[in-house]
Design a protein around this motif. Structure first.
Motif, PDB file in Angstrom:
ATOM      1  N   UNK A 183      56.948  55.880 104.391  1.00 12.70           N
ATOM      2  CA  UNK A 183      57.486  54.836 105.267  1.00 12.70           C
ATOM      3  C   UNK A 183      56.357  53.981 105.830  1.00 12.70           C
ATOM      4  N   UNK A 184      55.293  54.624 106.302  1.00 14.41           N
ATOM      5  CA  UNK A 184      54.195  53.883 106.926  1.00 14.41           C
ATOM      6  C   UNK A 184      53.557  52.916 105.927  1.00 14.41           C
ATOM      7  N   UNK A 185      53.285  53.400 104.707  1.00 15.48           N
ATOM      8  CA  UNK A 185      52.649  52.554 103.700  1.00 15.48           C
ATOM      9  C   UNK A 185      53.552  51.401 103.297  1.00 15.48           C
ATOM     10  N   UNK A 186      54.838  51.689 103.125  1.00 16.56           N
ATOM     11  CA  UNK A 186      55.766  50.638 102.705  1.00 16.56           C
ATOM     12  C   UNK A 186      55.827  49.517 103.741  1.00 16.56           C
ATOM     13  N   UNK A 187      56.032  49.883 105.003  1.00 19.92           N
ATOM     14  CA  UNK A 187      56.204  48.850 106.021  1.00 19.92           C
ATOM     15  C   UNK A 187      54.893  48.160 106.388  1.00 19.92           C
ATOM     16  N   UNK A 188      53.768  48.859 106.271  1.00 20.43           N
ATOM     17  CA  UNK A 188      52.475  48.193 106.460  1.00 20.43           C
ATOM     18  C   UNK A 188      52.220  47.184 105.339  1.00 20.43           C
ATOM     19  N   UNK A 189      52.573  47.553 104.113  1.00 23.63           N
ATOM     20  CA  UNK A 189      52.399  46.642 102.975  1.00 23.63           C
ATOM     21  C   UNK A 189      53.321  45.434 103.101  1.00 23.63           C
ATOM     22  N   UNK A 190      54.564  45.688 103.492  1.00 24.70           N
ATOM     23  CA  UNK A 190      55.521  44.595 103.650  1.00 24.70           C
ATOM     24  C   UNK A 190      55.097  43.653 104.778  1.00 24.70           C
ATOM     25  N   UNK A 191      54.545  44.240 105.844  1.00 21.71           N
ATOM     26  CA  UNK A 191      54.094  43.403 106.963  1.00 21.71           C
ATOM     27  C   UNK A 191      52.959  42.479 106.509  1.00 21.71           C
ATOM     28  N   UNK A 192      52.040  43.025 105.703  1.00 24.44           N
ATOM     29  CA  UNK A 192      50.929  42.221 105.206  1.00 24.44           C
ATOM     30  C   UNK A 192      51.425  41.115 104.279  1.00 24.44           C
ATOM     31  N   UNK A 193      52.401  41.437 103.442  1.00 23.40           N
ATOM     32  CA  UNK A 193      52.952  40.437 102.526  1.00 23.40           C
ATOM     33  C   UNK A 193      53.696  39.337 103.277  1.00 23.40           C
ATOM     34  N   UNK A 194      54.405  39.734 104.337  1.00 25.73           N
ATOM     35  CA  UNK A 194      55.133  38.741 105.136  1.00 25.73           C
ATOM     36  C   UNK A 194      54.166  37.852 105.916  1.00 25.73           C
ATOM     37  N   UNK A 195      53.122  38.467 106.456  1.00 20.62           N
ATOM     38  CA  UNK A 195      52.134  37.693 107.216  1.00 20.62           C
ATOM     39  C   UNK A 195      51.448  36.656 106.337  1.00 20.62           C
ATOM     40  N   UNK A 196      51.204  37.042 105.087  1.00 20.87           N
ATOM     41  CA  UNK A 196      50.527  36.128 104.164  1.00 20.87           C
ATOM     42  C   UNK A 196      51.467  35.080 103.586  1.00 20.87           C
ATOM     43  N   UNK A 197      52.785  35.240 103.835  1.00 24.02           N
ATOM     44  CA  UNK A 197      53.757  34.275 103.339  1.00 24.02           C
ATOM     45  C   UNK A 197      54.275  34.580 101.948  1.00 24.02           C
TER      46      UNK A 197
END
Length: 501
Positions: free
Chosen positions: A193-207
């Motif tokens: 869960x932690x890796x998935x949502x950290x990765x998704x957060x980074x992808x969303x932040x980058x657009x």
């Protein structure tokens, strides 16, 4: 489990065997396998005819299921079938914590064997029969990369399903490391869960991904307390406890033991700690910690005393500290402990050991602070914050008293903590401070034993800065698990690692 002269069953196989059978939904066979001295090594070479002999008292359907799951598991362990994990190893309809949604068809064996990193992980496990922290991170990264690339939706059900596949493929692993769902916590925990949502957060932040408001809801259950059958005919004894100021402490202890059930019920009804201490003033005496011990032993009769088991349990912690400490200042203190072990007293060694646990269980909690203008900010606790909420070091008794006065003026509730005159390697005087009550003791182990029992007897929360350290102490030293425990995958993994030291 039968005892055979000259043969010793590998204790380290007990948990992996239990987890493997549970992942096959055949956990009820666990005792049967133990009775026949079946360990993980035996499972790797077991033949179908031996399965039928082992399960001769079970229905044919159970024999077929066990034989099928075993064959697929053996293929993975022995390297056949292109090292792929057949999805039949695990039941398709894994029960979800949220709803009975269908499980996504995802195959861990295919994911790993289709990537260079995954294949290397499989080969590493075949040689070493265990994974280390770095490889666990690579394993999770490989799985999450696949999930994101194939645009699969992360859910509680999916994380739970993958967690089951991981422990089936790598039996020495602990599922809590990868997925943990606790009934009193609204969000699942674990590396997946932690890796998935950290990765998704980074992808969303980058657009790269458009943000979504979707989230997972999980149920929270209410907390129930223990009820104790109160003693009868104790009115006179209670009157002595509460009003007889001339009662000797040995007599008080005897009276205390005779009324412990009644008092435990009263403690649970109390609104504040002050209400408890005002009614049961024996707790505030200089030897009041002995009364705490009496009540705690009734509350948790199977809990060991830390002082009696510490030496045996602490031996493995030195290896753990040596492997896990990354923080520079903590590493320097640990090296000083190793290089000066013949100079530092035992009390100093034990103090350093507990002090350095905070460098392994680094705080993840955050606090909201306000500046002079009322602006709020979120601050993550540091290792030092965790250590200071656990034990405080001062140069003199005078400084210690000044610190207590300062803390008392704060509006925040004061939880039990340890005050030490001296340094971690040279503790000269040790106090346990609790709601204006001070208990003077002569060893750090005894001080932590008292602190721990205060938390549980008076229904107090661990300090948020050092909660993970306290839960580790609770589970490792006191062998105590409660439904109030905050889930932490790191604790489960380290408890498993300690069995290998």
């Amino acid at each position: 489990m039968p005892l055979l002269q000259g043969y010793e069953y590998p204790i380290e196989d007990l948990q992996p065997l239990h987890d493997l059978l549970k992942s096959w939904k055949l956990g009820f066979l666990y005792q049967t396998l133990l009775d026949e001295l079946i360990d993980m090594q035996v499972l790797k070479v077991m033949k179908s005819v031996q399965v039928y002999e082992l399960l001769n008292k079970f229905p044919l359907g159970i024999k077929i299921k066990f034989s099928h799951y075993l064959e697929n598991w053996q293929n993975v362990q022995n390297g056949s079938s292109n090292n792929k994990l057949d999805t039949a190893i695990l039941p398709k309809n894994t029960k979800s914590f949220v709803q009975d949604e269908p499980v996504v068809d995802i195959n861990l064996g295919d994911i790993l064997t289709s990537s260079t990193t995954g294949s290397m992980i499989i080969n590493y496990y075949k040689i070493n029969n265990k994974l280390n922290d770095n490889i666990r991170s690579l394993l999770v990264e490989t799985v999450i990369s696949y999930i994101i690339t194939t645009k699969k939706q992360m859910s509680v059900n999916l994380a739970d399903y993958i967690g089951n596949q991981i422990i089936a493929m790598f039996p020495s692993e602990v599922k809590d490391t990868y997925f943990m769902k606790h009934e009193t916590n609204k969000n699942p925990k674990g590396k997946l869960y932690a890796k998935f949502y950290n990765s998704m957060r980074a992808l969303k932040t980058s657009g790269l991904i458009i943000p979504s408001n979707a989230h997972v809801k999980v149920p929270v259950k209410s907390i129930n307390r223990k009820n104790f059958e109160p003693e009868t005919g104790i009115e006179y004894i209670l009157d002595q406890i509460m009003h007889d100021k001339n009662c000797s402490f040995p007599d008080l202890e005897n009276n205390w033991k005779a009324t412990t059930n009644y008092r435990l019920n009263e403690i649970q009804k109390a609104s504040t700690t002050s209400d408890i201490l005002n009614k049961w003033i024996g707790f505030t005496l200089s030897l009041g910690y002995r009364l705490i011990d009496i009540d705690f032993c009734t509350l948790y009769p199977n809990c060991p005393n830390l002082v009696s088991i510490f030496e045996e349990k602490s031996e493995k912690l030195m290896d753990l500290l040596n492997e896990k400490i990354k923080d520079n200042s903590s590493r320097m203190l640990f090296e000083n402990l190793k290089n000066s072990s013949n100079i530092i007293c035992q009390n100093g060694k034990n103090t350093v050991l507990f002090y350095l646990l905070h460098a392994i269980f680094v705080p993840t909690s955050k606090k909201v602070t306000k500046d002079d203008k009322g602006k709020k900010s979120l601050v993550k606790y540091s290792i030092k914050d965790s250590q200071n909420s656990f034990m405080i070091f001062k140069n003199s008794v005078c400084e210690m008293e000044e610190y207590i006065t300062c803390r008392s003026k704060e509006k925040n509730p004061i939880q039990p903590y340890i005050l030490i005159v001296g340094t971690p390697t040279d503790p000269k005087e040790i106090l346990v401070f609790f709601d204006a009550t001070k208990y003077k003791v002569f060893s750090i182990v005894h001080a932590i034993d008292i602190c721990f029992k205060i938390f549980h007897l008076f229904n107090l929360e661990y300090p948020s800065q050092s909660i993970t350290v306290w839960i580790f102490i609770q589970k490792y030293f006191f062998s105590l698990t409660t439904k109030f425990d905050k889930p932490c995958h790191l604790i489960g993994q380290i408890l498993s690692d300690l069995t290998n030291y």
